[in-house]
Write a protein that holds these residues in place. Structure first.
Motif, PDB file in Angstrom:
ATOM      1  N   ALA A 105     -36.793 -52.099  35.269  1.00  0.00           N
ATOM      2  CA  ALA A 105     -38.206 -52.503  35.270  1.00  0.00           C
ATOM      3  C   ALA A 105     -39.146 -51.315  35.468  1.00  0.00           C
ATOM      4  CB  ALA A 105     -38.433 -53.557  36.355  1.00  0.00           C
ATOM      5  N   ALA A 106     -38.773 -50.383  36.356  1.00  0.00           N
ATOM      6  CA  ALA A 106     -39.650 -49.234  36.639  1.00  0.00           C
ATOM      7  C   ALA A 106     -39.779 -48.334  35.407  1.00  0.00           C
ATOM      8  CB  ALA A 106     -39.096 -48.436  37.827  1.00  0.00           C
ATOM      9  N   ALA A 107     -38.659 -48.082  34.741  1.00  0.00           N
ATOM     10  CA  ALA A 107     -38.690 -47.246  33.534  1.00  0.00           C
ATOM     11  C   ALA A 107     -39.489 -47.933  32.433  1.00  0.00           C
ATOM     12  CB  ALA A 107     -37.268 -46.941  33.062  1.00  0.00           C
ATOM     13  N   ALA A 108     -39.289 -49.243  32.276  1.00  0.00           N
ATOM     14  CA  ALA A 108     -40.020 -49.991  31.248  1.00  0.00           C
ATOM     15  C   ALA A 108     -41.528 -49.923  31.498  1.00  0.00           C
ATOM     16  CB  ALA A 108     -39.537 -51.441  31.211  1.00  0.00           C
ATOM     17  N   GLN A 109     -41.908 -50.022  32.765  1.00  0.00           N
ATOM     18  CA  GLN A 109     -43.329 -49.924  33.137  1.00  0.00           C
ATOM     19  C   GLN A 109     -43.871 -48.540  32.766  1.00  0.00           C
ATOM     20  OE1 GLN A 109     -45.095 -52.635  34.951  1.00  0.00           O
ATOM     21  NE2 GLN A 109     -46.706 -51.426  33.988  1.00  0.00           N
ATOM     22  N   ALA A 110     -43.096 -47.510  33.040  1.00  0.00           N
ATOM     23  CA  ALA A 110     -43.511 -46.139  32.714  1.00  0.00           C
ATOM     24  C   ALA A 110     -43.639 -45.939  31.200  1.00  0.00           C
ATOM     25  CB  ALA A 110     -42.513 -45.133  33.300  1.00  0.00           C
ATOM     26  N   TYR A 111     -42.754 -46.560  30.441  1.00  0.00           N
ATOM     27  CA  TYR A 111     -42.816 -46.435  28.974  1.00  0.00           C
ATOM     28  C   TYR A 111     -44.109 -47.041  28.429  1.00  0.00           C
ATOM     29  CZ  TYR A 111     -37.781 -45.386  29.117  1.00  0.00           C
ATOM     30  OH  TYR A 111     -36.549 -44.833  29.371  1.00  0.00           O
ATOM     31  N   VAL A 112     -44.472 -48.214  28.949  1.00  0.00           N
ATOM     32  CA  VAL A 112     -45.692 -48.871  28.480  1.00  0.00           C
ATOM     33  C   VAL A 112     -46.912 -48.028  28.847  1.00  0.00           C
ATOM     34  CG1 VAL A 112     -47.162 -50.918  28.710  1.00  0.00           C
ATOM     35  CG2 VAL A 112     -44.687 -51.178  28.533  1.00  0.00           C
ATOM     36  N   ALA A 113     -46.925 -47.512  30.077  1.00  0.00           N
ATOM     37  CA  ALA A 113     -48.067 -46.714  30.545  1.00  0.00           C
ATOM     38  C   ALA A 113     -48.186 -45.402  29.765  1.00  0.00           C
ATOM     39  CB  ALA A 113     -47.915 -46.431  32.041  1.00  0.00           C
ATOM     40  N   GLY A 114     -47.027 -44.803  29.425  1.00  0.00           N
ATOM     41  CA  GLY A 114     -47.046 -43.500  28.762  1.00  0.00           C
ATOM     42  C   GLY A 114     -47.428 -43.553  27.295  1.00  0.00           C
ATOM     43  N   GLY A 115     -47.128 -44.675  26.633  1.00  0.00           N
ATOM     44  CA  GLY A 115     -47.539 -44.850  25.247  1.00  0.00           C
ATOM     45  C   GLY A 115     -46.736 -44.076  24.212  1.00  0.00           C
ATOM     46  N   ARG A 116     -45.611 -43.449  24.606  1.00  0.00           N
ATOM     47  CA  ARG A 116     -44.799 -42.692  23.632  1.00  0.00           C
ATOM     48  C   ARG A 116     -43.521 -43.439  23.255  1.00  0.00           C
ATOM     49  NH1 ARG A 116     -42.419 -38.255  24.918  1.00  0.00           N
ATOM     50  NH2 ARG A 116     -42.568 -38.525  27.172  1.00  0.00           N
ATOM     51  N   HIS A 117     -43.319 -44.602  23.842  1.00  0.00           N
ATOM     52  CA  HIS A 117     -42.098 -45.376  23.576  1.00  0.00           C
ATOM     53  C   HIS A 117     -42.451 -46.689  22.865  1.00  0.00           C
ATOM     54  CE1 HIS A 117     -40.704 -42.651  26.742  1.00  0.00           C
ATOM     55  NE2 HIS A 117     -39.475 -42.915  26.357  1.00  0.00           N
ATOM     56  N   ASP A 118     -41.736 -46.978  21.813  1.00  0.00           N
ATOM     57  CA  ASP A 118     -41.903 -48.230  21.083  1.00  0.00           C
ATOM     58  C   ASP A 118     -40.611 -49.039  21.175  1.00  0.00           C
ATOM     59  OD1 ASP A 118     -44.549 -47.614  19.727  1.00  0.00           O
ATOM     60  OD2 ASP A 118     -43.351 -45.959  18.953  1.00  0.00           O
ATOM     61  N   TRP A 119     -40.755 -50.359  21.033  1.00  0.00           N
ATOM     62  CA  TRP A 119     -39.569 -51.209  21.001  1.00  0.00           C
ATOM     63  C   TRP A 119     -38.772 -50.944  19.726  1.00  0.00           C
ATOM     64  CZ3 TRP A 119     -42.913 -56.060  22.287  1.00  0.00           C
ATOM     65  CH2 TRP A 119     -43.109 -56.127  23.682  1.00  0.00           C
TER      66      TRP A 119
ATOM     67  N   THR B  66     -37.577 -55.423  29.683  1.00  0.00           N
ATOM     68  CA  THR B  66     -36.284 -54.790  29.994  1.00  0.00           C
ATOM     69  C   THR B  66     -35.181 -55.250  29.046  1.00  0.00           C
ATOM     70  OG1 THR B  66     -35.809 -56.526  31.599  1.00  0.00           O
ATOM     71  CG2 THR B  66     -36.846 -54.525  32.435  1.00  0.00           C
ATOM     72  N   GLY B  67     -35.492 -56.210  28.189  1.00  0.00           N
ATOM     73  CA  GLY B  67     -34.466 -56.760  27.295  1.00  0.00           C
ATOM     74  C   GLY B  67     -34.330 -56.037  25.968  1.00  0.00           C
ATOM     75  N   TYR B  68     -35.227 -55.057  25.694  1.00  0.00           N
ATOM     76  CA  TYR B  68     -35.202 -54.335  24.421  1.00  0.00           C
ATOM     77  C   TYR B  68     -34.772 -52.882  24.622  1.00  0.00           C
ATOM     78  CZ  TYR B  68     -38.206 -58.153  22.664  1.00  0.00           C
ATOM     79  OH  TYR B  68     -38.717 -59.360  22.308  1.00  0.00           O
ATOM     80  N   GLY B  69     -34.245 -52.285  23.541  1.00  0.00           N
ATOM     81  CA  GLY B  69     -34.111 -50.843  23.495  1.00  0.00           C
ATOM     82  C   GLY B  69     -35.441 -50.222  23.074  1.00  0.00           C
TER      83      GLY B  69
ATOM     84  N   VAL C 216     -35.267 -43.720   8.627  1.00  0.00           N
ATOM     85  CA  VAL C 216     -36.562 -44.128   9.166  1.00  0.00           C
ATOM     86  C   VAL C 216     -36.378 -45.440   9.920  1.00  0.00           C
ATOM     87  CG1 VAL C 216     -38.953 -44.749   8.613  1.00  0.00           C
ATOM     88  CG2 VAL C 216     -37.736 -43.031   7.219  1.00  0.00           C
ATOM     89  N   THR C 217     -36.869 -45.478  11.146  1.00  0.00           N
ATOM     90  CA  THR C 217     -36.836 -46.708  11.924  1.00  0.00           C
ATOM     91  C   THR C 217     -38.264 -47.123  12.234  1.00  0.00           C
ATOM     92  OG1 THR C 217     -35.896 -47.783  13.875  1.00  0.00           O
ATOM     93  CG2 THR C 217     -36.575 -45.500  14.119  1.00  0.00           C
ATOM     94  N   PHE C 218     -38.441 -48.385  12.586  1.00  0.00           N
ATOM     95  CA  PHE C 218     -39.783 -48.913  12.825  1.00  0.00           C
ATOM     96  C   PHE C 218     -39.902 -49.295  14.288  1.00  0.00           C
ATOM     97  CE2 PHE C 218     -38.855 -49.149   8.421  1.00  0.00           C
ATOM     98  CZ  PHE C 218     -40.046 -48.802   7.801  1.00  0.00           C
ATOM     99  N   GLY C 219     -40.898 -48.714  14.954  1.00  0.00           N
ATOM    100  CA  GLY C 219     -41.098 -48.960  16.377  1.00  0.00           C
ATOM    101  C   GLY C 219     -42.221 -49.946  16.599  1.00  0.00           C
ATOM    102  N   MET C 220     -41.949 -51.004  17.339  1.00  0.00           N
ATOM    103  CA  MET C 220     -42.968 -52.014  17.610  1.00  0.00           C
ATOM    104  C   MET C 220     -43.663 -51.712  18.933  1.00  0.00           C
ATOM    105  SD  MET C 220     -42.598 -53.685  14.917  1.00  0.00           S
ATOM    106  CE  MET C 220     -41.389 -53.350  13.636  1.00  0.00           C
ATOM    107  N   LYS C 221     -44.978 -51.793  18.937  1.00  0.00           N
ATOM    108  CA  LYS C 221     -45.745 -51.414  20.119  1.00  0.00           C
ATOM    109  C   LYS C 221     -45.254 -52.196  21.339  1.00  0.00           C
ATOM    110  CE  LYS C 221     -50.331 -50.981  22.114  1.00  0.00           C
ATOM    111  NZ  LYS C 221     -50.021 -49.691  22.706  1.00  0.00           N
ATOM    112  N   ALA C 222     -44.935 -51.463  22.401  1.00  0.00           N
ATOM    113  CA  ALA C 222     -44.462 -52.085  23.644  1.00  0.00           C
ATOM    114  C   ALA C 222     -45.649 -52.725  24.357  1.00  0.00           C
ATOM    115  CB  ALA C 222     -43.776 -51.046  24.525  1.00  0.00           C
ATOM    116  N   GLU C 223     -45.799 -54.029  24.173  1.00  0.00           N
ATOM    117  CA  GLU C 223     -46.965 -54.739  24.717  1.00  0.00           C
ATOM    118  C   GLU C 223     -46.829 -54.987  26.218  1.00  0.00           C
ATOM    119  OE1 GLU C 223     -49.451 -55.432  22.744  1.00  0.00           O
ATOM    120  OE2 GLU C 223     -48.625 -55.460  20.713  1.00  0.00           O
ATOM    121  N   LYS C 224     -45.577 -55.034  26.704  1.00  0.00           N
ATOM    122  CA  LYS C 224     -45.344 -55.303  28.118  1.00  0.00           C
ATOM    123  C   LYS C 224     -44.042 -54.618  28.515  1.00  0.00           C
ATOM    124  CE  LYS C 224     -43.029 -59.703  27.305  1.00  0.00           C
ATOM    125  NZ  LYS C 224     -43.263 -60.753  26.344  1.00  0.00           N
TER     126      LYS C 224
END
Length: 324
Positions: free
Chosen positions: A178-192, A151-154, A140-148
């Motif tokens: 940066a573009a992928a990171a922006q898409a992750y935040v917008a999509g809401g399925r990716h956590d830090w 590009t420095g995190y997995g 089990v891993t813990f995903g932190m909400k991608a607030e912004k």
């Protein structure tokens, strides 16, 4: 459920890093986790406090470099065990040392020693939510909400829901552009990916044996220094089958730069934070921290100024990631 259903979780605190991005305050002899960056105590002491509830957690195991032994014992009088790495080999072998020191059915909570979490109760709640899955052989891993778009995190991509607030981890993503990171935040399925894991000791050892046999061989034969230096993400998480993610909004920060320190500090009305002998006059958005000389910052904006007895750092806030 396994035999460990009623036994406390064993925290495994990883204290191997030096935190070079917080130079000149953080040095090899005084790594980041030994610093009081927020006024609440050292990062290590705050981490220990987070897992102090005896109803949920056993006394922690700390895995650290040999040069940290005295400092750790001073910071953590209630330590369960201190395991000293013969050489720094990244997180996968370090966690293996702790897992091999435990019963195979023990559930381990692996956590970095130098991260900040604002909501300790929310953190414990997430651990309780993930516990049945860890007992059932999941990592089990813990995903932190991608607030912004950082590009420095997995990142961890969520898959199907397994239970309320628990998802299968679809995949681990390295630090994106940066573009992928922006898409992750917008999509809401990716956590830090915060580097916090809950699993049985046996689950981890078996995963190493399957996916990282060189590490498994090195740590089980006592040849630790011969182990490849690999992170748990690379050695195990990206390859293992039963991996779950518990998304959490608990005020997490890895305090990975001076800008991040400023973000979590109590600032004045002009957005400045001053620690030690310092003055901010007509200044905005600055972090001023001195362990020696008086720092006077006048008419400047968005600067990091850190002074120790033998070094001074001045860097624009937005470029503080360049400090190494």
């Amino acid at each position: 459920m396994s035999m460990s259903a009623n036994r406390p979780i064993i925290p495994v605190i990883l204290s191997g890093g030096a935190g070079t991005r917080l130079w000149p305050l953080s040095r090899r002899a005084r790594p980041k986790q030994m610093l009081d960056l927020t006024g609440g105590g050292s990062m290590l002491a705050l981490t220990a406090k987070r897992v102090a509830d005896a109803a949920l957690f056993a006394a922690p195991i700390v895995v650290a470099g040999a040069d940290q032994a005295e400092a750790i014992e001073a910071e953590m009088p209630d330590i369960g065990a201190l395991i000293l790495e013969p050489a720094p080999r990244n997180t996968a072998p370090a966690i293996a040392l702790a897992a091999l020191a435990c019963d195979r059915s023990d559930v381990l909570l692996v956590l970095p020693s130098d991260h900040l979490i604002a909501d300790d109760e929310g953190f414990a709640e997430g651990v309780r939510r993930g516990l049945p899955f860890a007992q059932d052989g999941w990592i089990v891993t813990f995903g932190m909400k991608a607030e912004k778009p950082e590009t420095g995190y997995g990142y961890i991509e969520r898959g199907e829901a397994l239970a309320d607030g628990v998802f299968a981890a679809a995949r681990f993503v390295e630090k994106p552009d940066a573009a992928a990171a922006q898409a992750y935040v917008a999509g809401g399925r990716h956590d830090w990916n915060a580097g916090i894991f809950l699993m049985r000791a046996g689950t981890y050892i078996e995963a190493l044996e399957t996916h990282a046999p060189q590490i498994f061989a090195a740590v089980t034969t006592g040849a630790f220094a011969a182990s490849p230096a690999q992170s748990i993400d690379y050695a195990v998480m990206e390859k293992a089958g039963k991996v779950a993610v518990v998304p959490a909004r608990i005020g997490w920060s890895d305090i990975g730069s001076w800008e991040a320190v400023l973000d979590v500090s109590d600032k004045d009305g002009d957005g400045n934070f001053v620690a030690g002998p310092g003055l901010a006059i007509d200044a905005r958005g600055c972090l001023i921290r001195s362990e020696g000389p008086l720092i006077a910052a006048i008419g400047v904006e968005d600067l990091i100024i850190v002074a120790t007895q033998d070094a001074v750092l001045v860097v624009p806030k937005r470029q503080s990631q360049k400090v190494r």
